[in-house]
Each structure stands twice: as C-alpha cells, then as structure tokens.
Design a protein around this motif. Sequence first.
Motif, PDB file in Angstrom:
ATOM      1  N   CYS A 372       0.826  -1.208   0.000  1.00  0.00           N
ATOM      2  CA  CYS A 372       0.000   0.000   0.000  1.00  0.00           C
ATOM      3  C   CYS A 372       0.865   1.266   0.000  1.00  0.00           C
ATOM      4  O   CYS A 372       1.782   1.402   0.811  1.00  0.00           O
ATOM      5  N   ILE A 373       0.544   2.172  -0.892  1.00  0.00           N
ATOM      6  CA  ILE A 373       1.183   3.498  -0.868  1.00  0.00           C
ATOM      7  C   ILE A 373       0.147   4.572  -0.565  1.00  0.00           C
ATOM      8  O   ILE A 373       0.316   5.353   0.352  1.00  0.00           O
ATOM      9  N   LYS A 374      -0.957   4.583  -1.306  1.00  0.00           N
ATOM     10  CA  LYS A 374      -1.946   5.626  -1.064  1.00  0.00           C
ATOM     11  C   LYS A 374      -3.359   5.069  -1.236  1.00  0.00           C
ATOM     12  O   LYS A 374      -3.748   4.693  -2.339  1.00  0.00           O
ATOM     13  N   PRO A 375      -4.138   5.019  -0.152  1.00  0.00           N
ATOM     14  CA  PRO A 375      -5.516   4.557  -0.268  1.00  0.00           C
ATOM     15  C   PRO A 375      -6.501   5.714  -0.463  1.00  0.00           C
ATOM     16  O   PRO A 375      -6.375   6.755   0.170  1.00  0.00           O
ATOM     17  N   VAL A 376      -7.448   5.505  -1.352  1.00  0.00           N
ATOM     18  CA  VAL A 376      -8.505   6.490  -1.606  1.00  0.00           C
ATOM     19  C   VAL A 376      -9.839   5.858  -1.247  1.00  0.00           C
ATOM     20  O   VAL A 376     -10.098   4.694  -1.587  1.00  0.00           O
ATOM     21  N   LEU A 377     -10.669   6.625  -0.540  1.00  0.00           N
ATOM     22  CA  LEU A 377     -11.977   6.128  -0.111  1.00  0.00           C
ATOM     23  C   LEU A 377     -13.050   6.685  -1.047  1.00  0.00           C
ATOM     24  O   LEU A 377     -13.036   7.878  -1.373  1.00  0.00           O
ATOM     25  N   ILE A 378     -13.970   5.830  -1.431  1.00  0.00           N
ATOM     26  CA  ILE A 378     -15.015   6.270  -2.346  1.00  0.00           C
ATOM     27  C   ILE A 378     -16.380   6.037  -1.688  1.00  0.00           C
ATOM     28  O   ILE A 378     -16.751   4.899  -1.396  1.00  0.00           O
ATOM     29  N   PRO A 379     -17.108   7.127  -1.409  1.00  0.00           N
ATOM     30  CA  PRO A 379     -18.425   6.978  -0.780  1.00  0.00           C
ATOM     31  C   PRO A 379     -19.436   6.341  -1.744  1.00  0.00           C
ATOM     32  O   PRO A 379     -19.244   6.399  -2.960  1.00  0.00           O
ATOM     33  N   PRO A 380     -20.525   5.780  -1.188  1.00  0.00           N
ATOM     34  CA  PRO A 380     -21.487   5.053  -2.031  1.00  0.00           C
ATOM     35  C   PRO A 380     -22.032   5.898  -3.180  1.00  0.00           C
ATOM     36  O   PRO A 380     -22.135   5.414  -4.305  1.00  0.00           O
ATOM     37  N   SER A 381     -22.333   7.182  -2.922  1.00  0.00           N
ATOM     38  CA  SER A 381     -22.962   7.985  -3.980  1.00  0.00           C
ATOM     39  C   SER A 381     -22.022   8.203  -5.156  1.00  0.00           C
ATOM     40  O   SER A 381     -22.456   8.406  -6.287  1.00  0.00           O
ATOM     41  N   ALA A 382     -20.721   8.165  -4.906  1.00  0.00           N
ATOM     42  CA  ALA A 382     -19.760   8.382  -5.992  1.00  0.00           C
ATOM     43  C   ALA A 382     -19.516   7.108  -6.789  1.00  0.00           C
ATOM     44  O   ALA A 382     -18.851   7.133  -7.827  1.00  0.00           O
ATOM     45  N   ARG A 383     -20.034   5.988  -6.287  1.00  0.00           N
ATOM     46  CA  ARG A 383     -19.813   4.723  -6.997  1.00  0.00           C
ATOM     47  C   ARG A 383     -20.961   4.416  -7.952  1.00  0.00           C
ATOM     48  O   ARG A 383     -20.900   3.485  -8.725  1.00  0.00           O
ATOM     49  N   VAL A 384     -22.061   5.204  -7.830  1.00  0.00           N
ATOM     50  CA  VAL A 384     -23.236   4.911  -8.666  1.00  0.00           C
ATOM     51  C   VAL A 384     -22.937   5.308 -10.102  1.00  0.00           C
ATOM     52  O   VAL A 384     -22.447   6.392 -10.357  1.00  0.00           O
TER      53      VAL A 384
END
Lengths: 384, 160
Positions: A372-384
């Motif tokens: 792992c170098i950089k983790p990005v979190l993606i909220p549910p609404s941005a995955r639609v």
Amino acid sequence: MLAMNYRGPFRVRVDQKPYPEILHPNDAIVRVTRSCICGSDLHLYHGLVPDTRVGMTFGHEFIGVVEEVGPSVQKLKVGDNVMVPFNIACGQCAFCKQELYGNCHESNSQATAVGGIFGYSHTAGGYDGGQAEYVRVPYADVGPTVIPADMDPDDAVLLTDVVPTGYQAAEMGGIQPGDTVVIFGAGPIGIMAAKCSWLFGAKRVIVIDHIDYRLEFVKNYANAEVYNFKSLEDPVLFLKKATDWLGADVCIDAVGCEAAGSAMQTITGRKTLMQAGSATALHWAINSVKKGGIVSIVGVYGPTGNLIPIGNVVNKGITIRANQASVKRLLPRLIEHVQQGRLSPKDIITHRVPLEEISDAYHIFSRKLDNCIKPVLIPPSARV
Amino acid sequence: MENTTEFKNIKGWAQDADPINDPTYPMKHKTDEEHKGYTWERPPQQQPTVEILQSNERPNLTAVFGTSTPPSGLSGRIRRYAFQYSEGSYGHWLPLILADRVNMVEGIIDDLKRGHIPNIFAERGWNAEWKYNRQGLIKKVVITTVATAAIFALLKARKK
C-alpha cells in the motif's frame, strides 16, 4: 449520512451521523466524491495527537460536489466540482494575506500553533473531515477551487495535500540547479517531494526508507537513488561518503513523528510519549546536511517537544524551514504541472476502497500491507 | 518599560536592510500587514452552539470553528482543566493526552449504553490482516495466547 467514526487508537468504523449544517454565512456543504487517508491521519489513528476525541470524523484530503452554500458565498455555486485544500483559511487575517494559508488566525480557537485543518483533532480546530458522504466547508470563497473539466478526479484529490506538501518540501529546501537532495521517507509525501525536487533543478535525488516496496516505487516513479537504512550501518555516515564527505545540500524530513531507525527515539517518542513522536528522520537530516545547508521539514510532529541535535544546527549554520503546505498558494502552479504532464499524482494510488470498508483501509495503510502506498476512499454515492 | 525612541532616528537604522535576503520567501509574501497587529477586518463571527474550548493564547474565538464532539464526561472535565494552561506548557498537553485515553473508555461505555457492542476486531481492521498477513496474524494470536496462559499459570502457582 455515512461517516468515519474514530473510537480510540487503532479503532475506526463507519456510522450514520447527522448531515452537516451551514453554521456560518460563508460555509458550503460538499458531497464527497473522493477522500484519501493521509500518512498524517495515521498519527491520529495511532493516538499520537493530543485532543483527538472519540466520535470525530477524520479526513483532510477530499474533493466533491457543492450541495449547498451559505448566504455570503459568491465564488461557488451548487453543482460545482471542487477540490478542497486541507487548510481552513479565512483569506483576511495578516497571515492569509501573506499567503500563509496554513497559518490562518481565524480558523482554530483551540490552538494558535496551527491553523484549522479538516478532520485533524481539536488541536487543529475540531472540524469533522471528509471521510464521509458530506462535509461542512468553512470559508467557501477562499479555499475550495473548481476542478478543471479535463482533470481526472484521482489527480484532483491528491492536489488537496500530498502534491502541495511534497512540492513545498522541495520549495522550502531552496533547491538550486546542481544540488544534491536527500529525502527521508518514501511514503506518499516523500515520493512527491522526490518527484518535485527535479522541478527545482536537483542534480541528484536520494531517498532513504526501510520499506523495500516503497523504495522500489519511488525509484521508478521519481527516478530517485534509493537506500534501505536497515542495510546501512550508519545512514549519516553513508550519506557523507556518498556526497564526497561534505553532506547533502538539502535534506527533507518527510517522515515526522513515527520514524523508525532508533530504539531510543522509538521508546521515548512512540511507545511512552515522553516526546512528541520519534524524531529519527529529523536527527538524520540535521546530521546529513552539509554546513550552511538547508533542512526542510514537512513531517508532522506533535505539539510538545522533541530531542533533536540543535547544537549541530547552530554549529553547522543550518537553515531550517518548515510549515504546513500553503495549498491555495500552490494550486495554480500545480494544476499547470498536472495538465502539462510534468506531474502525475494519481499514479501513487494503490488502493481504491469503499468508504464502508474504512477500518480495513486504515489497517492496510498503517501496517503497510498489500504494498500500500496511497488509499482512496469512495463513498457510495460516488460509486453509482 | 516601553522604549519610546523613534526607531527611524537611530543612527544607521535600516542601512543594511536587504529585502531580497528573506529566508521565508516564497512561503510568505511579506507585506506591512504583519506589523499592524491584530487589526484586520475579521470575517463574521460564527455563533457557538456547543461548548468550544479556547486557547488562552488568544483573546477570542476564531471567526469560524469546528463543532465536532464537544467536551463531555470525565474526559471533558480534564480537557477544560488543560485549557487553563498555555500551549507552551506541559500542563496543557499532558492532560489532553490523558483525556483522550479516558475518552476511549467512555466511548465503549456509550456504545454499550446504546445497546451497541463494538466489534473491536472489525474496527481494528483485522479482516484485512487475515486477508493480507494471515501467517503473521496466526503467529500473533498464538504468542498472545501462550503468553497469557503462562502468566495465569504463574499466578496460580504463586497463590498455592
């Protein structure tokens, strides 16, 4: 809404929390589309930053869509895609007017030593951060910047902290053409500092760390010479020999308070909190830089105090330069670098994780699992 | 005692001033602003709706502030005590570190009061440890179990 919820050292989860409110005429509410876990979030996660309260939402690197604006907001409108600098800055105080946006005097009631930062403990103002579906953004006319239409959101989210901090690390080093630059730390900031050192004309960029996969990454991504300090008996002596016995022109501390490499620093700084984290990287930087050289510090330390060889700073005539990155000041130039292909921030993202799996994401980043170098979190609404 | 000498009348004043020799550049674009003191036109004041602790190194609340997790319970009392001291004092920071640890226990009690049993394994991200470092996790569990058993056995033997 879903939001990260800090429960104590090494414990986080996602919970339902109230939708944020407009609390000031210049506030905006932003629906988050990407947020990152920063290496400095790990200092909070590990319980090293005083006044980190249970129930807080972390996250100071995020982008999103403006959902709501306060009555005095003029530069943003609902629907704008914005990147939000991690510093909360008023734009009116004497420090903001001098472009020290990381040192705003009107954004942090709890401490004068640091300006307001999203989701970074009450020591940095007590703001909930962007590891959530929605976030309150104060001073909406000052910090948030509309993302250029042609910019990849993964590049944009890294322009809120990692890239400006790495760039400012190199900038504060006052790197001149032909200089040798040594960077301690091959995390995201160290990687970006190495990449940016070339923009200022470095002749040689050396990166020191103890994690092989990260050294391999920075070697390829930033054309750096890399060394694992575990294989060096004495990193300072090694660097002196590698620089014709004089030392580097510029040393950058891109590690901060959780540095490995010295048992004494680890015990007093990380295990017993007798100092504000372990200052091993800073120690090495001061001792490895040449006489009259410059040490640039962007690694995060706690507010109490650290054991560093200040006598050597005096006797070697070293200039120390340090600050939180002034994101707003740097953004125009950095956007240009990204658009011209001179910087490609998104290449450092190794993990894209649903917000709901935040506990795993923190653990992976903290333990450096799965390269792992950089983790990005993606909220549910941005995955639609 | 305040020095009332007009500094510009001091012999040699600013003879060697060199504006280019500014080690803070380009971080800081110096203006006369910084010499005027706390006189800038402040943004409108956010109204406090929750308790906000204030550094005693400033005269007022900042124009905006965060409202996350106001102080409460025993940890809140410790935090209020800490804010009697300046940021340059251990009396400020050490109680805050203590308050954070007390707050962690309060968090567990609050969860239980609301009928929520915290899944500490999940919160600590051990699913990821199982996925990416299974051998290490098993080793850690075995060592912890053996060490705990050894301590219990030792204590039991001493009681006898």
